[in-house]
Scaffold this motif. Structure first.
Motif, PDB file in Angstrom:
ATOM      1  N   LEU A  81       0.829  -1.201   0.000  1.00 53.59           N
ATOM      2  CA  LEU A  81       0.000   0.000   0.000  1.00 53.59           C
ATOM      3  C   LEU A  81       0.863   1.251   0.000  1.00 53.59           C
ATOM      4  O   LEU A  81       0.587   2.217  -0.723  1.00 53.59           O
ATOM      5  CB  LEU A  81      -0.921   0.001   1.221  1.00 53.59           C
ATOM      6  CG  LEU A  81      -1.693   1.312   1.490  1.00 53.59           C
ATOM      7  CD1 LEU A  81      -2.640   1.624   0.340  1.00 53.59           C
ATOM      8  CD2 LEU A  81      -2.456   1.222   2.798  1.00 53.59           C
ATOM      9  N   PHE A  82       1.924   1.237   0.797  1.00 51.35           N
ATOM     10  CA  PHE A  82       2.773   2.425   0.907  1.00 51.35           C
ATOM     11  C   PHE A  82       3.855   2.473  -0.171  1.00 51.35           C
ATOM     12  O   PHE A  82       4.356   3.547  -0.495  1.00 51.35           O
ATOM     13  CB  PHE A  82       3.413   2.471   2.296  1.00 51.35           C
ATOM     14  CG  PHE A  82       2.409   2.664   3.396  1.00 51.35           C
ATOM     15  CD1 PHE A  82       1.809   3.903   3.588  1.00 51.35           C
ATOM     16  CD2 PHE A  82       2.036   1.621   4.220  1.00 51.35           C
ATOM     17  CE1 PHE A  82       0.867   4.100   4.589  1.00 51.35           C
ATOM     18  CE2 PHE A  82       1.097   1.800   5.228  1.00 51.35           C
ATOM     19  CZ  PHE A  82       0.510   3.033   5.407  1.00 51.35           C
ATOM     20  N   PRO A  85       2.415   3.803  -5.396  1.00 56.45           N
ATOM     21  CA  PRO A  85       1.590   5.018  -5.347  1.00 56.45           C
ATOM     22  C   PRO A  85       0.279   4.903  -6.111  1.00 56.45           C
ATOM     23  O   PRO A  85      -0.616   5.724  -5.921  1.00 56.45           O
ATOM     24  CB  PRO A  85       2.499   6.084  -5.963  1.00 56.45           C
ATOM     25  CG  PRO A  85       3.424   5.325  -6.853  1.00 56.45           C
ATOM     26  CD  PRO A  85       3.658   4.016  -6.160  1.00 56.45           C
ATOM     27  N   ALA A  88      -2.819   4.731  -3.831  1.00 55.51           N
ATOM     28  CA  ALA A  88      -3.247   6.003  -3.241  1.00 55.51           C
ATOM     29  C   ALA A  88      -4.004   6.843  -4.269  1.00 55.51           C
ATOM     30  O   ALA A  88      -4.995   7.511  -3.938  1.00 55.51           O
ATOM     31  CB  ALA A  88      -2.042   6.774  -2.709  1.00 55.51           C
ATOM     32  N   MET A  91      -7.446   5.337  -4.658  1.00 52.54           N
ATOM     33  CA  MET A  91      -8.260   5.568  -3.472  1.00 52.54           C
ATOM     34  C   MET A  91      -8.736   7.015  -3.407  1.00 52.54           C
ATOM     35  O   MET A  91      -9.902   7.283  -3.102  1.00 52.54           O
ATOM     36  CB  MET A  91      -7.472   5.198  -2.205  1.00 52.54           C
ATOM     37  CG  MET A  91      -8.281   5.269  -0.921  1.00 52.54           C
ATOM     38  SD  MET A  91      -7.531   4.328   0.444  1.00 52.54           S
ATOM     39  CE  MET A  91      -5.880   5.038   0.493  1.00 52.54           C
ATOM     40  N   ARG A  92      -7.841   7.948  -3.716  1.00 47.29           N
ATOM     41  CA  ARG A  92      -8.232   9.355  -3.699  1.00 47.29           C
ATOM     42  C   ARG A  92      -9.285   9.629  -4.769  1.00 47.29           C
ATOM     43  O   ARG A  92     -10.268  10.344  -4.518  1.00 47.29           O
ATOM     44  CB  ARG A  92      -7.009  10.243  -3.928  1.00 47.29           C
ATOM     45  CG  ARG A  92      -7.337  11.740  -3.857  1.00 47.29           C
ATOM     46  CD  ARG A  92      -6.093  12.585  -3.905  1.00 47.29           C
ATOM     47  NE  ARG A  92      -5.347  12.415  -5.144  1.00 47.29           N
ATOM     48  CZ  ARG A  92      -4.147  11.832  -5.231  1.00 47.29           C
ATOM     49  NH1 ARG A  92      -3.555  11.361  -4.155  1.00 47.29           N
ATOM     50  NH2 ARG A  92      -3.535  11.720  -6.399  1.00 47.29           N
ATOM     51  N   LEU A 107     -11.403   2.000   3.846  1.00 48.21           N
ATOM     52  CA  LEU A 107     -10.271   1.182   3.406  1.00 48.21           C
ATOM     53  C   LEU A 107     -10.238  -0.117   4.194  1.00 48.21           C
ATOM     54  O   LEU A 107     -10.263  -0.110   5.431  1.00 48.21           O
ATOM     55  CB  LEU A 107      -8.957   1.938   3.600  1.00 48.21           C
ATOM     56  CG  LEU A 107      -7.663   1.121   3.398  1.00 48.21           C
ATOM     57  CD1 LEU A 107      -7.559   0.622   1.959  1.00 48.21           C
ATOM     58  CD2 LEU A 107      -6.435   1.949   3.771  1.00 48.21           C
TER      59      LEU A 107
END
Length: 338
Positions: A81-82, A85, A88, A91-92, A107
């Motif tokens: 997940l981290f 990218p 992210a 998700m955004r 999430l």
């Protein structure tokens, strides 16, 4: 000195009285405005503003049997997940698309067996109205099968292998995107093109490798194929394998940008120039691709549009429509690495 009693919370009846309409008309406005005349709609909205009426979400959820939330289900480890990218960005984009409808995004991580068990229990217990399934793996069919059997509306990012007829999805055109890369490399005079393939249990991994095999044809050299898991470390490891077992590689197509960046690390360590000795191309167009040395040529996936389409299709399924599949074109972005 006495304090005045707090003003009671406005109710639907208060709005109806202010607007001069029936309670049912107010209810229809609050639930989407269907079968309401423009004049009544304007009157109710003005009354809502004047009275300060606010919907009680708990009461509405009980009345509609809805949780009023959507799950962003990521079947990857927390480390991924981290590291990646793309998650992210998706998700955004999904959160922004849902915010228009005043729906929160939740999430849920499901990268391990225990996490998948807990996620399955949560999702099938009615805590969300639908699921955006991200990074579905064919080797993790259990949770997908459970979601489908429980009747939970869901849309996948990429084709959910083995469930393409049962779950809707939104995918980039992985095959044509990869073929664009390979045509570009061949037009540039590259002959010994290697590939670092993505996971074989993902639609992106299989389709991009399929494009490579079709490009190579009957004379394909299996020594030019190495496997990765979409991480940067796996790209570095695969590049070392390629350099150790075959000679004269003049180009590398990696199935995502992180693996391409890992391959570039190894090529530099080996004293090879990019793109002089070896051209490198990735897939995704993550932000760090532009900052690489040299900047990475890649295939851009329109993740903002993918997330918007996923939300649109999911809301359709939640409202009772049949699942649909959408394939979105990609774009070759040429930079200095190839």
């Amino acid at each position: 000195m006495t304090q005045s009693a707090p003003r009671p919370r406005p109710k639907i009846d208060d709005v109806a009285a202010e607007a001069g309409v029936s309670r049912g008309t107010v209810s229809r406005v609050l639930n989407g405005g269907h079968w309401v005349s423009p004049s009544a709609l304007a009157a109710v909205n003005a009354a809502i503003k004047k009275t300060g009426y606010r919907v009680n979400p708990h009461a509405r959820n009980l009345a509609t049997n809805r949780a009023n939330s959507v799950a962003f289900l990521l079947t990857e480890t927390q480390e991924r997940l981290f590291e990646d990218p793309n998650f992210a960005v998706l998700m955004r984009g999904a959160a922004d698309a849902l915010a228009v409808h005043d729906i929160p995004l939740v999430l849920i991580m499901a990268g391990t067996d225990d996490e998948q068990r807990r996620a399955t229990d949560f999702l099938t217990a009615g805590h969300v109205d639908g699921v955006l399934l991200i990074s579905s793996h064919g080797s993790r069919k259990g949770i997908i099968a459970d979601i489908i059997s429980a009747g939970v509306p869901a849309i996948a990012c990429g084709a959910p292998l083995g469930f393409e007829k049962k779950m809707g999805y939104v995918a980039a055109d992985d095959y044509e995107g990869a073929r664009d890369v390979l045509r570009y490399l061949r037009d540039g005079g590259r002959q010994r093109i290697a590939t670092i393939a993505g996971p074989a249990d993902t639609s992106g991994g299989t389709r991009r490798l399929e494009a490579y095999r079709d490009d190579q044809g009957a004379d394909i050299d299996e020594e030019l194929i190495a496997q990765g898991d979409y991480s940067r470390d796996s790209g570095a490891k695969a590049m070392r394998e390629l350099l150790g077992r075959t000679k004269n590689i003049d180009a590398v197509f990696a199935a995502n940008d992180l693996m391409a960046l890992g391959a570039m690390d190894v090529l530099r360590e080996a004293g090879l120039t990019i793109p002089g000795d070896v051209a490198v191309v990735g897939f995704d167009d993550i932000s760090t691709s532009q900052e690489a040395a040299p900047p990475l040529t890649t295939v851009r996936q329109p993740f903002d549009r993918i997330s918007e389409e996923m939300v649109r299709l999911l809301l359709d399924v939640i409202s009772g429509k049949r699942p649909a599949a959408v394939t979105i074109p990609t774009e070759l972005v040429i930079r200095e690495s190839a």
